[in-house]
Design a protein around this motif. Structure first.
Motif, short mmCIF file in Angstrom:
data_model
loop_
_atom_site.label_atom_id
_atom_site.label_comp_id
_atom_site.label_asym_id
_atom_site.label_seq_id
_atom_site.Cartn_x
_atom_site.Cartn_y
_atom_site.Cartn_z
N LEU A 44 37.01 41.47 45.54
CA LEU A 44 38.23 42.03 44.96
C LEU A 44 38.88 41.04 43.99
O LEU A 44 39.43 41.44 42.96
CB LEU A 44 39.21 42.43 46.06
CG LEU A 44 38.77 43.66 46.86
CD1 LEU A 44 39.63 43.82 48.12
CD2 LEU A 44 38.79 44.91 46.02
N VAL A 45 38.81 39.75 44.29
CA VAL A 45 39.32 38.73 43.36
C VAL A 45 38.49 38.76 42.08
O VAL A 45 39.04 38.75 40.98
CB VAL A 45 39.28 37.33 44.00
CG1 VAL A 45 39.55 36.24 42.97
CG2 VAL A 45 40.28 37.23 45.15
N LEU A 46 37.18 38.85 42.23
CA LEU A 46 36.29 38.83 41.06
C LEU A 46 36.39 40.11 40.23
O LEU A 46 36.04 40.11 39.05
CB LEU A 46 34.85 38.61 41.50
CG LEU A 46 34.57 37.25 42.15
CD1 LEU A 46 33.14 37.17 42.65
CD2 LEU A 46 34.86 36.14 41.16
N GLU A 47 36.89 41.16 40.84
CA GLU A 47 37.06 42.40 40.09
C GLU A 47 38.04 42.22 38.93
O GLU A 47 37.94 42.89 37.91
CB GLU A 47 37.56 43.50 41.04
CG GLU A 47 37.63 44.87 40.40
CD GLU A 47 38.02 45.94 41.39
OE1 GLU A 47 37.47 47.04 41.26
OE2 GLU A 47 38.86 45.69 42.28
N ARG A 48 38.96 41.28 39.07
CA ARG A 48 39.93 41.00 38.00
C ARG A 48 39.29 40.25 36.84
O ARG A 48 39.86 40.16 35.77
CB ARG A 48 41.09 40.17 38.54
CG ARG A 48 41.96 40.97 39.50
CD ARG A 48 43.10 40.12 39.99
NE ARG A 48 42.78 39.69 41.34
CZ ARG A 48 43.32 38.67 41.96
NH1 ARG A 48 44.22 37.93 41.37
NH2 ARG A 48 42.97 38.37 43.18
N GLY A 49 38.12 39.66 37.06
CA GLY A 49 37.42 38.94 36.01
C GLY A 49 36.75 37.70 36.56
O GLY A 49 37.04 37.27 37.67
N PRO A 50 35.85 37.11 35.78
CA PRO A 50 35.14 35.90 36.23
C PRO A 50 36.11 34.75 36.48
O PRO A 50 37.12 34.62 35.79
CB PRO A 50 34.22 35.57 35.06
CG PRO A 50 34.15 36.80 34.23
CD PRO A 50 35.43 37.53 34.45
N VAL A 51 35.80 33.95 37.49
CA VAL A 51 36.58 32.75 37.80
C VAL A 51 35.62 31.64 38.20
O VAL A 51 34.47 31.91 38.56
CB VAL A 51 37.60 32.97 38.94
CG1 VAL A 51 38.65 34.01 38.57
CG2 VAL A 51 36.90 33.37 40.23
N VAL A 53 34.48 28.63 40.86
CA VAL A 53 34.45 28.62 42.32
C VAL A 53 35.72 27.98 42.89
O VAL A 53 36.23 28.43 43.92
CB VAL A 53 33.17 27.92 42.83
CG1 VAL A 53 33.17 27.83 44.34
CG2 VAL A 53 31.93 28.68 42.35
N SER A 54 36.27 26.98 42.21
CA SER A 54 37.50 26.35 42.68
C SER A 54 38.66 27.35 42.68
O SER A 54 39.45 27.39 43.62
CB SER A 54 37.87 25.15 41.81
OG SER A 54 36.87 24.17 41.90
N ALA A 55 38.77 28.12 41.62
CA ALA A 55 39.84 29.12 41.54
C ALA A 55 39.64 30.21 42.60
O ALA A 55 40.62 30.68 43.20
CB ALA A 55 39.88 29.74 40.15
N LEU A 56 38.41 30.60 42.83
CA LEU A 56 38.12 31.58 43.88
C LEU A 56 38.54 31.03 45.23
O LEU A 56 39.18 31.73 46.03
CB LEU A 56 36.64 31.96 43.88
CG LEU A 56 36.21 32.95 44.95
CD1 LEU A 56 36.93 34.29 44.79
CD2 LEU A 56 34.69 33.14 44.91
#
Length: 156
Positions: A44-51, A53-56
């Protein structure tokens, strides 16, 4: 609910939220959903766009090493891809695959079907009151707290 105190109102909302979460989670617990809740949160976090690994990890409230292992599992399942950063090979960006997006869409569709089933069992006035109340709740919950204005001062 007139006459009820805040604690009773919060308890009533807590019970209703528990029912909502039970209906909501049925879609997540279907046999064709290959990921547990933590991995689903990452998708669901990645659905907003690429990030990276630290931000994830920060979004999930996890250690970077834990987020990296979680990404390993999601990549093995074909739900995300890793891209190494252009200039810095240590920078790894993760993004959803088409399969990951498809999984989230199937879950979202099932959630809406479950919610529609419950809402269809409600009377029209109760449904209208619920939707109005939820809109008001959402507005109140997303309101930013008022910051004191440093320029304001009382006259002497």
């Amino acid at each position: 609910m007139p006459g009820e105190d805040a604690a009773e109102q919060a308890a009533a909302l807590d019970r209703a939220a528990n029912s909502l979460m039970n209906v909501w989670s049925r879609a997540h617990n279907a046999p064709d959903v290959p990921v547990p809740a933590t991995q689903l949160r990452a998708l669901l976090v990645l659905e907003r766009g690429p990030v990276n690994v630290s931000a994830l990890a920060a979004e999930l409230g996890a250690l970077v090493s834990s987020a990296s292992r979680l990404c390993d599992r999601l990549e093995a399942a074909g739900l995300l891809l890793r891209d190494s950063g252009g200039g810095d090979r240590r920078e790894v960006t993760v993004r959803l695959t088409a399969e990951g997006r498809g999984l989230l869409e199937r879950i979202r569709l099932r959630r809406r079907e479950e919610l529609s089933r419950v809402l269809a069992a409600m009377s029209a006035p109760a449904l209208q009151a619920l939707l109005w109340g939820l809109a008001q709740f959402q507005e109140a919950a997303s309101a930013k707290p008022v910051e004191p204005d440093d320029s304001f001062s009382l006259p002497a």
